[in-house]
Structures are given as C-alpha cells and as structure tokens.
Write a protein that holds these residues in place. Structure first.
Motif, PDB file in Angstrom:
ATOM      1  N   GLU A 128       7.822  -8.280  -0.793  1.00 45.37           N
ATOM      2  CA  GLU A 128       7.777  -8.101   0.652  1.00 45.37           C
ATOM      3  C   GLU A 128       7.757  -9.441   1.383  1.00 45.37           C
ATOM      4  N   ILE A 129       6.967 -10.379   0.880  1.00 42.27           N
ATOM      5  CA  ILE A 129       6.886 -11.699   1.514  1.00 42.27           C
ATOM      6  C   ILE A 129       8.216 -12.424   1.421  1.00 42.27           C
ATOM      7  N   SER A 130       8.852 -12.381   0.268  1.00 37.97           N
ATOM      8  CA  SER A 130      10.144 -13.041   0.104  1.00 37.97           C
ATOM      9  C   SER A 130      11.212 -12.393   0.985  1.00 37.97           C
ATOM     10  N   ARG A 131      11.180 -11.076   1.079  1.00 37.64           N
ATOM     11  CA  ARG A 131      12.158 -10.371   1.923  1.00 37.64           C
ATOM     12  C   ARG A 131      11.947 -10.714   3.388  1.00 37.64           C
ATOM     13  N   ALA A 132      10.674 -10.762   3.793  1.00 39.45           N
ATOM     14  CA  ALA A 132      10.393 -11.107   5.181  1.00 39.45           C
ATOM     15  C   ALA A 132      10.805 -12.534   5.498  1.00 39.45           C
ATOM     16  N   ALA A 133      10.645 -13.430   4.528  1.00 36.25           N
ATOM     17  CA  ALA A 133      11.031 -14.825   4.766  1.00 36.25           C
ATOM     18  C   ALA A 133      12.540 -14.984   4.879  1.00 36.25           C
ATOM     19  N   ASP A 137      11.880  -9.338   7.946  1.00 39.01           N
ATOM     20  CA  ASP A 137      10.941  -8.228   7.866  1.00 39.01           C
ATOM     21  C   ASP A 137      10.950  -7.679   6.458  1.00 39.01           C
ATOM     22  N   GLY A 138       9.812  -7.123   6.036  1.00 42.24           N
ATOM     23  CA  GLY A 138       9.710  -6.559   4.713  1.00 42.24           C
ATOM     24  C   GLY A 138      10.219  -5.133   4.653  1.00 42.24           C
ATOM     25  N   LEU A 139      10.181  -4.540   3.459  1.00 46.32           N
ATOM     26  CA  LEU A 139      10.652  -3.175   3.283  1.00 46.32           C
ATOM     27  C   LEU A 139       9.676  -2.178   3.899  1.00 46.32           C
ATOM     28  N   ILE A 140       8.388  -2.385   3.696  1.00 41.45           N
ATOM     29  CA  ILE A 140       7.344  -1.503   4.243  1.00 41.45           C
ATOM     30  C   ILE A 140       6.404  -2.284   5.157  1.00 41.45           C
ATOM     31  N   PHE A 141       5.947  -3.460   4.672  1.00 44.05           N
ATOM     32  CA  PHE A 141       5.002  -4.263   5.431  1.00 44.05           C
ATOM     33  C   PHE A 141       5.703  -5.477   6.019  1.00 44.05           C
ATOM     34  N   SER A 142       5.099  -6.019   7.025  1.00 48.30           N
ATOM     35  CA  SER A 142       5.596  -7.274   7.570  1.00 48.30           C
ATOM     36  C   SER A 142       5.171  -8.426   6.666  1.00 48.30           C
ATOM     37  N   GLY A 143       5.742  -9.600   6.893  1.00 48.07           N
ATOM     38  CA  GLY A 143       5.406 -10.747   6.055  1.00 48.07           C
ATOM     39  C   GLY A 143       3.949 -11.141   6.166  1.00 48.07           C
TER      40      GLY A 143
END
Length: 303
Positions: A128-133, A137-143
């Motif tokens: 999620e963190i890598s996606r948000a970076a 935005d992440g898949l479910i949660f924000s970064g």
C-alpha cells in the motif's frame, strides 16, 4: 609300313595337342566368365552393414539382444522410481510429527499464527505504501494510514517474539523440575535464564535490529533444544517439533525484513535508541527546570 606307322603317330599327337588347347581355352573362358560374373554382382549389389548382415543371418539372436537392452532400460527406470519413492518416504518419516502429542501440536501451530498474520499484514501495508508513493493512493488505505498502521504493527510482532522466546526458555525449567532425563541443575536452568535475557532487550532496538536479534535467538534455542532431545534431556520428538515451528517463525521474520527493506526510502525513519535516550534526558531536564521554577515561585510568594 614304317611310313604308315609314323604318319599315324603324328596324326594322334596333333589331335591330342588340339584337344588340350581346346580344353585349356574352355577352362580359361569359364574362369574369366566366373570372375566377370562375381565382379558384376559385387558392383550391382549394394553395400550392407555388418550389423544388418548379422541381423539377417541371425534374427533370433538380434531379437534377444534388443529385448535384453530394452529390459535393462526398463529395469533402470524402475530402479530410479523405486529410489525416488524410497527417498520421499525417508523425508516424510524424518519430518513426521505423528509422535508429537496432539495438544502440543495444535497449540504450537496456533502459536505461530500471530507471526504469520503480522508478516502478511506487513507485506500488504508495504504494498500500500509503495503504491501510494508511485500512484498517489493505495488500494484500500492511503499512504499515511498504511504507514501509521505499519508503525503500530511493528512492536506487536517484536513484543510477541520476546514472549515466545521467554516461553521457550521456561520449558527447560519445567523439564528440570520434572526430572526428565535426570537432574542437570544450573546447566538446564541456564537455558531458561538466557532466553528472556536476550529477548526482552530487543524491545528497545529499532525494528530491523530487533527482528534480526530475535531470528538469531530462535535459531540458537532450536539448536539447544535439538541437542537436548538427542541427549535425552527432552522428549525425542521435541527436536523435529521445534524445527517446524522455528522454520515458520524464521520465514515470517525474513518476510517482514524484506518488506521493511522495500519501503526503507518511503517510510519515515523511526527514532533510534540513541534518539530515544536523548529525548528522555531532555524531558528529565525540562521537568527539573519546571520543578525548580515552581519552587522559586512558591518561595517568592511566601516572602
């Protein structure tokens, strides 16, 4: 009369010499024809390999040779399959947990669930963190949410590891009290003391150092427990039982460390033990200054 006799002998000699020359000529012609016929046949007949010639002359022998060679290959295949099955059986018997009491097996497997769960959650939050970076935005949660949850999850895994290490050390105290395999005194009590002494200080380390320290502690305790089981100081099944559980825990720790490595440049670096000590000293100094200021204010009011 003599003239007639001489003439008759001359005629007979001439006939004999002519017959001999005809015979020799006929014999020579027959030999020449035989040679020509043989060479012509050799020129017309194709060359045949020796193996084919042998096969043509001895079909039964050739069939037996082929059958024996194919039978040898089949035997080799059977031997290889039998060897593989035998090795698989040995491996299965080696890693078998059939002799472990069911209660210990079930509770032990349940005990590694928190490790597996925290490792999987760490890997997901890392994603999620890598996606948000990269995407914003992440898949479910924000970064930021994923990073906050990751910091909350880290002490849970480290704290649980310290608890399990302390428990593994306490097992040897129980074996000593029960007198399993005899009385060993301080030698067996030491294992129960060293385990928590190594485990609990890791709570003060940064997450990566804490996990690495606990991984080494789990490995050392497994080695000690395996030796104890082999020497009769613990049940004979305890060594393999500990190997399986330690393998799951070690794999979970490695997965968590890999996840931390992937987000090392993205996640805000946590405070080190030095930063925590300096912050504690600063806080104590500040509290002391505030206490002195209040004391001076009370003295001035009294005066």
């Amino acid at each position: 009369m003599m003239y007639r006799t001489t003439a008759a002998r001359s005629v007979l000699r001439a006939l004999q010499s002519s017959n001999a020359s005809v015979a020799r000529s006929t014999l020579g012609n027959q030999i020449f024809k035989a040679q020509m016929t043989s060479s012509a046949r050799n020129a017309i007949r194709p060359s045949v390999s020796p193996s084919f010639a042998i096969a043509a002359r001895k079909p039964v022998t050739t069939a037996l040779v082929r059958h024996s060679s194919s039978s040898a290959k089949d035997d080799d295949d059977v031997d290889v399959m039998a060897g593989m099955k035998s090795e698989a059986k040995v491996i299965k018997e080696t890693f078998s947990l059939n002799q472990v009491p069911k209660e210990a097996l079930y509770l032990g497997m349940a005990g590694v669930v928190p490790y597996v769960a925290t490792s999987l959650q760490t890997a997901f939050l890392t994603y999620e963190i890598s996606r948000a970076a990269s995407l914003g935005d992440g898949l479910i949660f924000s970064g930021q949410s994923a990073e906050l949850m990751l910091h909350m999850l880290e002490p849970i895994q480290v704290g649980y590891g310290a608890v399990i290490l302390s428990f593994l050390g306490a097992v040897h105290w129980g074996l000593e009290w029960a007198g399993y395999g005899g009385k060993f005194g301080y030698r067996r009590y030491a294992a129960g003391v060293v385990a928590p002494a190594v485990a609990w200080p890791t709570l003060l380390f940064p997450t990566e150092y804490a996990l690495i320290s606990q991984f080494l502690a789990f490995t050392f305790l497994y080695y000690n427990d395996a030796r104890a089981a082999a020497a009769g100081r613990a049940p004979h099944w305890y060594g393999m039982y500990r190997f399986v559980l330690t393998f799951v825990v070690g794999a979970s720790i490695v997965a968590t460390l890999i996840s931390h490595e992937k987000v090392q440049q993205v996640v805000t670096s946590e405070h080190t033990i030095k930063d925590k000590i300096n912050a504690l000293i600063f806080l104590q100094k500040k509290e002391k200054e505030e206490a002195d200021a209040r004391r001076r204010g009370e003295i001035e009011e009294t005066d």
